[in-house]
Design a protein around this motif. Structure first.
Motif, PDB file in Angstrom:
ATOM      1  N   GLY A  50       1.405   5.590 -11.457  1.00  0.00           N
ATOM      2  CA  GLY A  50       1.368   4.258 -10.856  1.00  0.00           C
ATOM      3  C   GLY A  50       0.196   3.405 -11.300  1.00  0.00           C
ATOM      4  O   GLY A  50       0.176   2.189 -11.058  1.00  0.00           O
ATOM      5  N   ILE A  51      -0.788   4.005 -11.964  1.00  0.00           N
ATOM      6  CA  ILE A  51      -1.989   3.261 -12.366  1.00  0.00           C
ATOM      7  C   ILE A  51      -1.663   2.035 -13.213  1.00  0.00           C
ATOM      8  O   ILE A  51      -2.130   0.931 -12.911  1.00  0.00           O
ATOM      9  N   PRO A  52      -0.872   2.157 -14.280  1.00  0.00           N
ATOM     10  CA  PRO A  52      -0.607   0.970 -15.108  1.00  0.00           C
ATOM     11  C   PRO A  52       0.122  -0.156 -14.370  1.00  0.00           C
ATOM     12  O   PRO A  52       0.086  -1.308 -14.805  1.00  0.00           O
ATOM     13  N   PHE A  53       0.763   0.170 -13.268  1.00  0.00           N
ATOM     14  CA  PHE A  53       1.520  -0.817 -12.498  1.00  0.00           C
ATOM     15  C   PHE A  53       0.686  -1.474 -11.404  1.00  0.00           C
ATOM     16  O   PHE A  53       1.182  -2.330 -10.666  1.00  0.00           O
ATOM     17  N   GLY A  54      -0.568  -1.052 -11.271  1.00  0.00           N
ATOM     18  CA  GLY A  54      -1.448  -1.638 -10.270  1.00  0.00           C
ATOM     19  C   GLY A  54      -1.088  -1.271  -8.839  1.00  0.00           C
ATOM     20  O   GLY A  54      -1.404  -2.021  -7.913  1.00  0.00           O
TER      21      GLY A  54
ATOM     22  N   LEU B  81       0.855  -1.179   0.000  1.00  0.00           N
ATOM     23  CA  LEU B  81       0.000   0.000   0.000  1.00  0.00           C
ATOM     24  C   LEU B  81       0.894   1.233   0.000  1.00  0.00           C
ATOM     25  O   LEU B  81       1.938   1.250   0.656  1.00  0.00           O
ATOM     26  N   VAL B  82       0.457   2.269  -0.748  1.00  0.00           N
ATOM     27  CA  VAL B  82       1.206   3.526  -0.822  1.00  0.00           C
ATOM     28  C   VAL B  82       0.269   4.660  -0.418  1.00  0.00           C
ATOM     29  O   VAL B  82      -0.761   4.873  -1.060  1.00  0.00           O
ATOM     30  N   PHE B  83       0.631   5.378   0.645  1.00  0.00           N
ATOM     31  CA  PHE B  83      -0.153   6.522   1.077  1.00  0.00           C
ATOM     32  C   PHE B  83       0.183   7.744   0.243  1.00  0.00           C
ATOM     33  O   PHE B  83       1.350   7.997  -0.068  1.00  0.00           O
ATOM     34  N   CYS B  84      -0.849   8.485  -0.118  1.00  0.00           N
ATOM     35  CA  CYS B  84      -0.703   9.756  -0.811  1.00  0.00           C
ATOM     36  C   CYS B  84      -1.663  10.736  -0.155  1.00  0.00           C
ATOM     37  O   CYS B  84      -2.634  10.325   0.487  1.00  0.00           O
ATOM     38  N   LEU B  85      -1.405  12.012  -0.309  1.00  0.00           N
ATOM     39  CA  LEU B  85      -2.179  12.994   0.435  1.00  0.00           C
ATOM     40  C   LEU B  85      -2.443  14.220  -0.406  1.00  0.00           C
ATOM     41  O   LEU B  85      -1.551  14.705  -1.097  1.00  0.00           O
TER      42      LEU B  85
ATOM     43  N   SER C  15      -7.088   5.802  -6.378  1.00  0.00           N
ATOM     44  CA  SER C  15      -6.820   5.187  -5.071  1.00  0.00           C
ATOM     45  C   SER C  15      -7.802   4.073  -4.743  1.00  0.00           C
ATOM     46  O   SER C  15      -8.964   4.116  -5.147  1.00  0.00           O
ATOM     47  N   HIS C  16      -7.323   3.107  -3.976  1.00  0.00           N
ATOM     48  CA  HIS C  16      -8.134   1.969  -3.542  1.00  0.00           C
ATOM     49  C   HIS C  16      -8.772   2.205  -2.181  1.00  0.00           C
ATOM     50  O   HIS C  16      -9.782   1.615  -1.850  1.00  0.00           O
ATOM     51  N   VAL C  17      -8.128   3.055  -1.362  1.00  0.00           N
ATOM     52  CA  VAL C  17      -8.601   3.365  -0.020  1.00  0.00           C
ATOM     53  C   VAL C  17      -8.669   4.882   0.100  1.00  0.00           C
ATOM     54  O   VAL C  17      -7.773   5.588  -0.383  1.00  0.00           O
ATOM     55  N   HIS C  18      -9.738   5.389   0.740  1.00  0.00           N
ATOM     56  CA  HIS C  18      -9.931   6.832   0.876  1.00  0.00           C
ATOM     57  C   HIS C  18     -10.134   7.192   2.340  1.00  0.00           C
ATOM     58  O   HIS C  18     -10.956   6.582   3.023  1.00  0.00           O
TER      59      HIS C  18
ATOM     60  N   PHE D   7      -3.072   2.590  -3.880  1.00  0.00           N
ATOM     61  CA  PHE D   7      -2.906   3.862  -3.187  1.00  0.00           C
ATOM     62  C   PHE D   7      -3.986   4.044  -2.130  1.00  0.00           C
ATOM     63  O   PHE D   7      -5.124   3.616  -2.307  1.00  0.00           O
ATOM     64  N   ALA D   8      -3.618   4.721  -1.045  1.00  0.00           N
ATOM     65  CA  ALA D   8      -4.539   5.143   0.002  1.00  0.00           C
ATOM     66  C   ALA D   8      -4.474   6.667   0.062  1.00  0.00           C
ATOM     67  O   ALA D   8      -3.424   7.241   0.374  1.00  0.00           O
TER      68      ALA D   8
END
Length: 161
Positions: free
Chosen positions: A116-120, A99-103, A148-151, A123-124
């Motif tokens: 990062g989308i094409p690499f699957g 998982l990779v956090f972004c803000l 992102s997968h988590v919000h 993201f949170a």
């Protein structure tokens, strides 16, 4: 062992991340990698990467993406440069993180996430669903949220946006 990464592009997002960073650091089952880019790496913005290191968080990855200027063409070129550099980064490291956090809502963060989308990459997104009146930031925040997968939202009313 869960492998968590955190994207940080400025002192503004780093400050918001601090409670999360301390919580992750205290978890023995989590391996943390910090990916610093943007103004953190620039002398003219105070080399704020040093604050991260001084706080006891090693920076495993540094991506020097920021270009000079704040005109529309400069922002577009910096966006493209960030996508280019992060495409190479994700190509080499896409299997390194669970998982990779972004803000937030900055163009630098949006470019790092979009690449990062094409690499699957999973993201949170922290601060999803908010609105910045009269700014282009909404577009970048929405792009980050969609990728992102988590919000994580700041207020309950932002959950439905």
């Amino acid at each position: 062992m869960k492998k968590i990464a955190l994207l940080t592009s400025s002192r503004a997002d780093y400050g918001i991340y601090l409670p999360l960073l301390h919580a992750i650091k205290s978890e023995p089952e989590i391996s943390l990698s910090i990916i610093a880019f943007g103004s953190h790496l620039k002398k003219k913005y105070g080399n704020t990467i040093n604050q991260i290191i001084d706080d006891g968080f090693p920076v495993e990855y540094k991506i020097d993406n920021l270009l000079d200027g704040d005109q529309p063409v400069d922002i577009s070129m910096a966006f493209a440069n960030t996508i280019h550099l992060f495409a190479d980064f994700w190509n080499k490291n896409s299997d390194n993180f669970d998982l990779v956090f972004c803000l937030g809502d900055r163009y630098e963060m949006a470019a790092a996430v979009i690449s990062g989308i094409p690499f699957g990459i999973k993201f949170a997104h922290i601060h999803a669903g908010e609105t910045s009146e009269g700014a282009i930031d909404n577009v970048f925040r929405d792009q980050i949220s969609l990728a992102s997968h988590v919000h994580f939202v700041a207020l309950p009313e932002f959950k439905s946006k």
